[in-house]
Design a protein around this motif. Structure first.
Motif, PDB file in Angstrom:
ATOM      1  N   ALA A  41      15.679  33.376  38.131  1.00  0.00           N
ATOM      2  CA  ALA A  41      16.355  34.511  37.518  1.00  0.00           C
ATOM      3  C   ALA A  41      17.862  34.332  37.622  1.00  0.00           C
ATOM      4  N   PRO A  42      18.595  34.513  36.528  1.00  0.00           N
ATOM      5  CA  PRO A  42      20.043  34.307  36.570  1.00  0.00           C
ATOM      6  C   PRO A  42      20.723  35.285  37.528  1.00  0.00           C
ATOM      7  N   MET A  43      21.787  34.836  38.143  1.00  0.00           N
ATOM      8  CA  MET A  43      22.594  35.707  38.991  1.00  0.00           C
ATOM      9  C   MET A  43      23.409  36.634  38.092  1.00  0.00           C
ATOM     10  N   THR A  44      23.482  37.909  38.443  1.00  0.00           N
ATOM     11  CA  THR A  44      24.136  38.905  37.608  1.00  0.00           C
ATOM     12  C   THR A  44      25.297  39.586  38.340  1.00  0.00           C
ATOM     13  N   ASN A  45      26.026  40.423  37.604  1.00  0.00           N
ATOM     14  CA  ASN A  45      27.103  41.207  38.215  1.00  0.00           C
ATOM     15  C   ASN A  45      26.575  42.045  39.375  1.00  0.00           C
ATOM     16  N   ALA A  46      25.367  42.620  39.198  1.00  0.00           N
ATOM     17  CA  ALA A  46      24.800  43.479  40.242  1.00  0.00           C
ATOM     18  C   ALA A  46      24.571  42.690  41.530  1.00  0.00           C
ATOM     19  N   ASP A  47      24.190  41.424  41.406  1.00  0.00           N
ATOM     20  CA  ASP A  47      23.983  40.592  42.600  1.00  0.00           C
ATOM     21  C   ASP A  47      25.307  40.386  43.346  1.00  0.00           C
ATOM     22  N   VAL A  48      26.364  40.139  42.597  1.00  0.00           N
ATOM     23  CA  VAL A  48      27.677  39.921  43.212  1.00  0.00           C
ATOM     24  C   VAL A  48      28.162  41.186  43.896  1.00  0.00           C
ATOM     25  N   VAL A  49      28.016  42.329  43.225  1.00  0.00           N
ATOM     26  CA  VAL A  49      28.431  43.611  43.810  1.00  0.00           C
ATOM     27  C   VAL A  49      27.644  43.889  45.087  1.00  0.00           C
ATOM     28  N   LYS A  50      26.342  43.587  45.070  1.00  0.00           N
ATOM     29  CA  LYS A  50      25.502  43.815  46.252  1.00  0.00           C
ATOM     30  C   LYS A  50      25.992  42.989  47.435  1.00  0.00           C
ATOM     31  N   GLY A  81      36.905  45.482  35.131  1.00  0.00           N
ATOM     32  CA  GLY A  81      37.401  46.677  35.811  1.00  0.00           C
ATOM     33  C   GLY A  81      36.355  47.281  36.731  1.00  0.00           C
ATOM     34  N   ASN A  82      35.091  47.299  36.283  1.00  0.00           N
ATOM     35  CA  ASN A  82      34.007  47.831  37.118  1.00  0.00           C
ATOM     36  C   ASN A  82      33.794  46.979  38.364  1.00  0.00           C
ATOM     37  N   LEU A  83      33.881  45.654  38.214  1.00  0.00           N
ATOM     38  CA  LEU A  83      33.741  44.771  39.373  1.00  0.00           C
ATOM     39  C   LEU A  83      34.838  45.042  40.391  1.00  0.00           C
ATOM     40  N   LYS A  84      36.060  45.179  39.883  1.00  0.00           N
ATOM     41  CA  LYS A  84      37.195  45.433  40.769  1.00  0.00           C
ATOM     42  C   LYS A  84      37.030  46.764  41.494  1.00  0.00           C
ATOM     43  N   HIS A  85      36.604  47.786  40.750  1.00  0.00           N
ATOM     44  CA  HIS A  85      36.448  49.117  41.335  1.00  0.00           C
ATOM     45  C   HIS A  85      35.313  49.120  42.354  1.00  0.00           C
ATOM     46  N   ALA A  86      34.336  48.220  42.191  1.00  0.00           N
ATOM     47  CA  ALA A  86      33.210  48.146  43.130  1.00  0.00           C
ATOM     48  C   ALA A  86      33.560  47.379  44.399  1.00  0.00           C
ATOM     49  N   GLY A  87      34.781  46.836  44.462  1.00  0.00           N
ATOM     50  CA  GLY A  87      35.220  46.154  45.677  1.00  0.00           C
ATOM     51  C   GLY A  87      35.015  44.656  45.684  1.00  0.00           C
ATOM     52  N   VAL A  88      34.702  44.070  44.523  1.00  0.00           N
ATOM     53  CA  VAL A  88      34.557  42.610  44.455  1.00  0.00           C
ATOM     54  C   VAL A  88      35.943  41.980  44.520  1.00  0.00           C
ATOM     55  N   GLN A  90      39.289  39.642  44.142  1.00  0.00           N
ATOM     56  CA  GLN A  90      39.859  39.009  42.956  1.00  0.00           C
ATOM     57  C   GLN A  90      39.452  37.544  42.846  1.00  0.00           C
ATOM     58  N   ASP A  91      39.429  36.804  43.976  1.00  0.00           N
ATOM     59  CA  ASP A  91      39.094  35.391  43.896  1.00  0.00           C
ATOM     60  C   ASP A  91      37.622  35.182  43.539  1.00  0.00           C
ATOM     61  N   VAL A  92      36.761  36.130  43.899  1.00  0.00           N
ATOM     62  CA  VAL A  92      35.354  36.045  43.500  1.00  0.00           C
ATOM     63  C   VAL A  92      35.223  36.275  41.994  1.00  0.00           C
ATOM     64  N   ILE A  93      35.955  37.257  41.466  1.00  0.00           N
ATOM     65  CA  ILE A  93      35.934  37.512  40.023  1.00  0.00           C
ATOM     66  C   ILE A  93      36.425  36.280  39.268  1.00  0.00           C
ATOM     67  N   SER A  94      37.459  35.638  39.781  1.00  0.00           N
ATOM     68  CA  SER A  94      37.965  34.412  39.159  1.00  0.00           C
ATOM     69  C   SER A  94      36.898  33.330  39.159  1.00  0.00           C
ATOM     70  N   ASP A  95      36.130  33.240  40.248  1.00  0.00           N
ATOM     71  CA  ASP A  95      35.062  32.248  40.331  1.00  0.00           C
ATOM     72  C   ASP A  95      33.943  32.577  39.343  1.00  0.00           C
ATOM     73  N   MET A  96      33.667  33.861  39.149  1.00  0.00           N
ATOM     74  CA  MET A  96      32.670  34.261  38.153  1.00  0.00           C
ATOM     75  C   MET A  96      33.109  33.833  36.754  1.00  0.00           C
ATOM     76  N   LEU A  97      34.384  34.044  36.452  1.00  0.00           N
ATOM     77  CA  LEU A  97      34.916  33.634  35.149  1.00  0.00           C
ATOM     78  C   LEU A  97      34.821  32.125  34.971  1.00  0.00           C
ATOM     79  N   LYS A  98      35.154  31.399  36.022  1.00  0.00           N
ATOM     80  CA  LYS A  98      35.104  29.942  35.969  1.00  0.00           C
ATOM     81  C   LYS A  98      33.682  29.457  35.765  1.00  0.00           C
ATOM     82  N   ARG A  99      32.742  30.026  36.524  1.00  0.00           N
ATOM     83  CA  ARG A  99      31.341  29.599  36.427  1.00  0.00           C
ATOM     84  C   ARG A  99      30.768  29.923  35.049  1.00  0.00           C
ATOM     85  N   ALA A 100      31.056  31.121  34.553  1.00  0.00           N
ATOM     86  CA  ALA A 100      30.503  31.536  33.270  1.00  0.00           C
ATOM     87  C   ALA A 100      31.068  30.739  32.106  1.00  0.00           C
TER      88      ALA A 100
END
Length: 268
Positions: A41-50, A81-88, A90-100
């Motif tokens: 199963a693909p990793m999703t935004n919800a997995d990262v937030v969790k 914006g939702n990821l940021k507001h959920a406390g993820v 910044q460097d993790v969000i950058s890694d998500m962008l890079k991976r995707a």
């Protein structure tokens, strides 16, 4: 006669055991297939937030992102914006962008998914905010805030607090403009806002949402009193927009809220 009966019983028993083993084997295979399907199963935004809410640090979360056989990240402007507001972080969000977008440690792995479309590619550039003034252009750098709350009679006020009492980038131009990236008209998702200076705490704060009787509405947006109205003009029919305040800015501290805060100051 007796020996034939024994052979008959043994033969029937073996046949019965074989008949039983077949469905057992099928059930085992079903469990294995279900396990393989779950692991694929693909990793999703919800997995990262969790993972972020469970307290794992950035390195652990980024390792999980890079090791995932497939990802299905949603990385539009609002999603970021939702990821940021959920406390993820910044460097993790950058890694998500890079991976995707096709980067990351497991880029060569089979079954890779989660490549971005045009919206995701534009989102990768969301960190590019350029301020144009009478003195020239300057690229603003994003900073991250921390959430704080204050009790106010029948409600709770929410703030984003940013370090330092003054932005590094300064201008005397009372009507600077800003170039940002957005797939759609940025009104309602990108804001120019004024910041309050807290000398005692040595920081600047931005009041978020609109407080009502026991509730906060529009928590992801600055309070209306802090929002600076602007005109938005699309540049070259692309994903670039020029934002220009509709009136002169008073001396003080400001920022473009575009996921992170891209801060600047206006001097007298």
């Amino acid at each position: 006669m007796k020996s034939r009966s024994i052979r008959f019983v043994v033969t029937v028993s073996l046949v019965m055991l074989g008949a039983v083993s077949l469905p057992l084997l099928s059930v085992s295979n079903a469990f294995a297939q279900a396990s393989d399907a779950a692991s694929a199963a693909p990793m999703t935004n919800a997995d990262v937030v969790k993972l972020a809410k469970l307290g794992f640090d950035s390195d652990v979360i980024k390792s999980k992102i890079d090791q995932a056989p497939a990802v299905d990240f949603k990385l539009g402007i609002n999603d970021l914006g939702n990821l940021k507001h959920a406390g993820v972080p910044q460097d993790v969000i950058s890694d998500m962008l890079k991976r995707a977008s096709g980067g990351g440690a497991s880029a060569a792995g089979p079954g890779r998914s989660g490549s971005m479309g045009a919206e995701g590619m534009a989102a990768m550039k969301m960190g590019d905010v350029t301020m144009a003034t009478k003195d020239g252009n300057v690229r603003l750098l994003g900073i991250n805030g921390t959430i704080s709350t204050r009790n106010a009679f029948v409600t709770v006020l929410e703030f984003q607090d940013y370090p330092g009492t003054a932005a590094t980038v300064r201008t005397h131009d009372r009507r600077p403009s800003f170039t940002v990236y957005s797939m759609n008209n940025p009104r309602g998702s990108i804001y120019i806002a004024s910041l309050d200076v807290n000398s005692g705490d040595q920081n600047r704060s931005l009041k978020m949402g609109n407080s009502g009787f026991g509730s906060i509405k529009n928590a992801g947006a600055p309070d209306k009193d802090n929002q600076i109205p602007y005109d938005a003009v699309q540049i070259d029919n692309g994903n670039q927009w020029r934002l220009t305040p509709t009136k002169d800015l008073k001396p003080g501290e400001y920022g473009v809220l575009h996921g992170s805060l891209y801060d600047f100051g206006v001097d007298p």
